[in-house]
Design a protein around this motif. Structure first.
Motif, PDB file in Angstrom:
ATOM      1  N   MET A 156       3.367  -2.226 -10.333  1.00  0.00           N
ATOM      2  CA  MET A 156       1.984  -2.515 -10.559  1.00  0.00           C
ATOM      3  C   MET A 156       1.306  -3.598  -9.749  1.00  0.00           C
ATOM      4  SD  MET A 156       2.437  -0.976 -13.433  1.00  0.00           S
ATOM      5  CE  MET A 156       1.106  -1.654 -14.416  1.00  0.00           C
ATOM      6  N   ASP A 157       1.835  -3.779  -8.681  1.00  0.00           N
ATOM      7  CA  ASP A 157       1.312  -4.812  -7.895  1.00  0.00           C
ATOM      8  C   ASP A 157       1.825  -4.460  -6.199  1.00  0.00           C
ATOM      9  OD1 ASP A 157       3.791  -6.258  -7.097  1.00  0.00           O
ATOM     10  OD2 ASP A 157       3.208  -7.596  -8.688  1.00  0.00           O
ATOM     11  N   ARG A 158       0.979  -5.004  -5.168  1.00  0.00           N
ATOM     12  CA  ARG A 158       1.199  -4.663  -3.976  1.00  0.00           C
ATOM     13  C   ARG A 158       2.558  -4.993  -3.395  1.00  0.00           C
ATOM     14  NH1 ARG A 158      -2.032  -3.304   0.175  1.00  0.00           N
ATOM     15  NH2 ARG A 158      -1.347  -3.360   2.284  1.00  0.00           N
ATOM     16  N   THR A 159       2.997  -5.970  -3.720  1.00  0.00           N
ATOM     17  CA  THR A 159       4.489  -6.475  -3.423  1.00  0.00           C
ATOM     18  C   THR A 159       5.540  -5.450  -4.095  1.00  0.00           C
ATOM     19  OG1 THR A 159       3.889  -8.693  -3.722  1.00  0.00           O
ATOM     20  CG2 THR A 159       6.259  -8.318  -3.953  1.00  0.00           C
ATOM     21  N   GLN A 160       5.441  -5.015  -5.373  1.00  0.00           N
ATOM     22  CA  GLN A 160       6.303  -3.841  -5.714  1.00  0.00           C
ATOM     23  C   GLN A 160       5.982  -2.690  -4.786  1.00  0.00           C
ATOM     24  OE1 GLN A 160       4.954  -4.142  -9.787  1.00  0.00           O
ATOM     25  NE2 GLN A 160       6.928  -4.984 -10.331  1.00  0.00           N
ATOM     26  N   ALA A 161       4.923  -2.164  -4.693  1.00  0.00           N
ATOM     27  CA  ALA A 161       4.596  -1.013  -3.858  1.00  0.00           C
ATOM     28  C   ALA A 161       5.215  -1.076  -2.371  1.00  0.00           C
ATOM     29  CB  ALA A 161       3.194  -0.762  -3.670  1.00  0.00           C
ATOM     30  N   VAL A 200      -4.003  -3.099  -4.180  1.00  0.00           N
ATOM     31  CA  VAL A 200      -3.303  -4.502  -4.902  1.00  0.00           C
ATOM     32  C   VAL A 200      -2.553  -3.883  -6.267  1.00  0.00           C
ATOM     33  CG1 VAL A 200      -4.704  -6.219  -3.822  1.00  0.00           C
ATOM     34  CG2 VAL A 200      -5.303  -5.372  -5.801  1.00  0.00           C
ATOM     35  N   LYS A 201      -2.714  -2.622  -6.874  1.00  0.00           N
ATOM     36  CA  LYS A 201      -2.504  -2.332  -7.988  1.00  0.00           C
ATOM     37  C   LYS A 201      -1.166  -1.544  -8.040  1.00  0.00           C
ATOM     38  CE  LYS A 201      -7.051  -2.718 -10.114  1.00  0.00           C
ATOM     39  NZ  LYS A 201      -7.924  -2.001 -10.768  1.00  0.00           N
ATOM     40  N   GLY A 202      -0.350  -1.477  -7.145  1.00  0.00           N
ATOM     41  CA  GLY A 202       1.069  -0.624  -7.005  1.00  0.00           C
ATOM     42  C   GLY A 202       0.795   0.863  -6.236  1.00  0.00           C
ATOM     43  N   TRP A 203      -0.121   0.847  -5.737  1.00  0.00           N
ATOM     44  CA  TRP A 203      -0.263   2.334  -5.131  1.00  0.00           C
ATOM     45  C   TRP A 203       0.451   2.446  -3.625  1.00  0.00           C
ATOM     46  CZ3 TRP A 203      -2.881   6.535  -7.241  1.00  0.00           C
ATOM     47  CH2 TRP A 203      -3.337   6.474  -8.571  1.00  0.00           C
TER      48      TRP A 203
END
Length: 184
Positions: free
Chosen positions: A82-87, A29-32
């Protein structure tokens, strides 16, 4: 079995770039994101500068701010992810780097992209075709040779890129000479 989606096909990179990885699903959940290296050794994809991402039909520069091994593969995080959605926006994208960022090769050592498109000719001068692509089996490299209009037949062949089968490779002439029986 489902047909692959268009985003799963490897795009053609601009002449100055070479594809080194593919982006998979978001990881955590941290953009990875999961990163699937197309290099050998696999971790070398992360040593190259100047990452470019292919999405929606175009190449754009992107910064990989951190990466690490994860299980049998790799994960990484791009700047501003920075979060899952952005990743998730990066899923199925392709990563390329400038060819100039690749290390120099030793004499008689070549990158796959340098061999793709070269003519493959037997010692007796018979044209087998041209190198479409190469892959590594774990024990050796294999050339996939597809027929051309100059080929002696219409067969696609897989030839080991390995001595004693490869007699010479001449990049300037665009020819790989092989000790290979065309009937095989």
């Amino acid at each position: 079995m489902n047909a692959p989606t268009k985003s799963q096909y490897k795009p053609k990179a601009p002449e100055h770039l070479i594809i080194v990885a593919r982006v998979g699903a978001a990881q955590g959940v941290k953009g990875w994101v999961k990163l699937h290296s197309e290099t050998y050794p696999k971790a070398s994809a992360f040593e190259y500068a100047g990452w470019h991402l292919y999405q929606s039909g175009k190449w754009e520069e992107i910064e990989l701010v951190e990466w690490r091994e994860h299980g049998k593969g790799f994960i990484g995080r791009f700047k501003d992810s920075m979060d899952r959605t952005q990743a998730e926006q990066y899923r199925n994208a392709w990563v390329a780097v400038p060819k100039t960022s690749l290390p120099e090769t030793e004499e008689d050592e070549f990158y796959y992209h340098q061999l793709e498109g070269l003519s493959v000719v037997t010692l007796s001068g018979e044209v087998l075709g041209k190198v479409s692509y190469l892959f590594n089996t774990g024990s050796n490299d294999v050339m996939v040779v597809v027929p051309t209009s100059e080929s002696l037949d219409d067969r696609e062949r897989m030839l080991p890129y390995l001595a004693p089968y490869v007699a010479s490779t001449d990049l300037s002439a665009g020819v790989i000479q092989v000790d290979w029986d065309p009937e095989f």
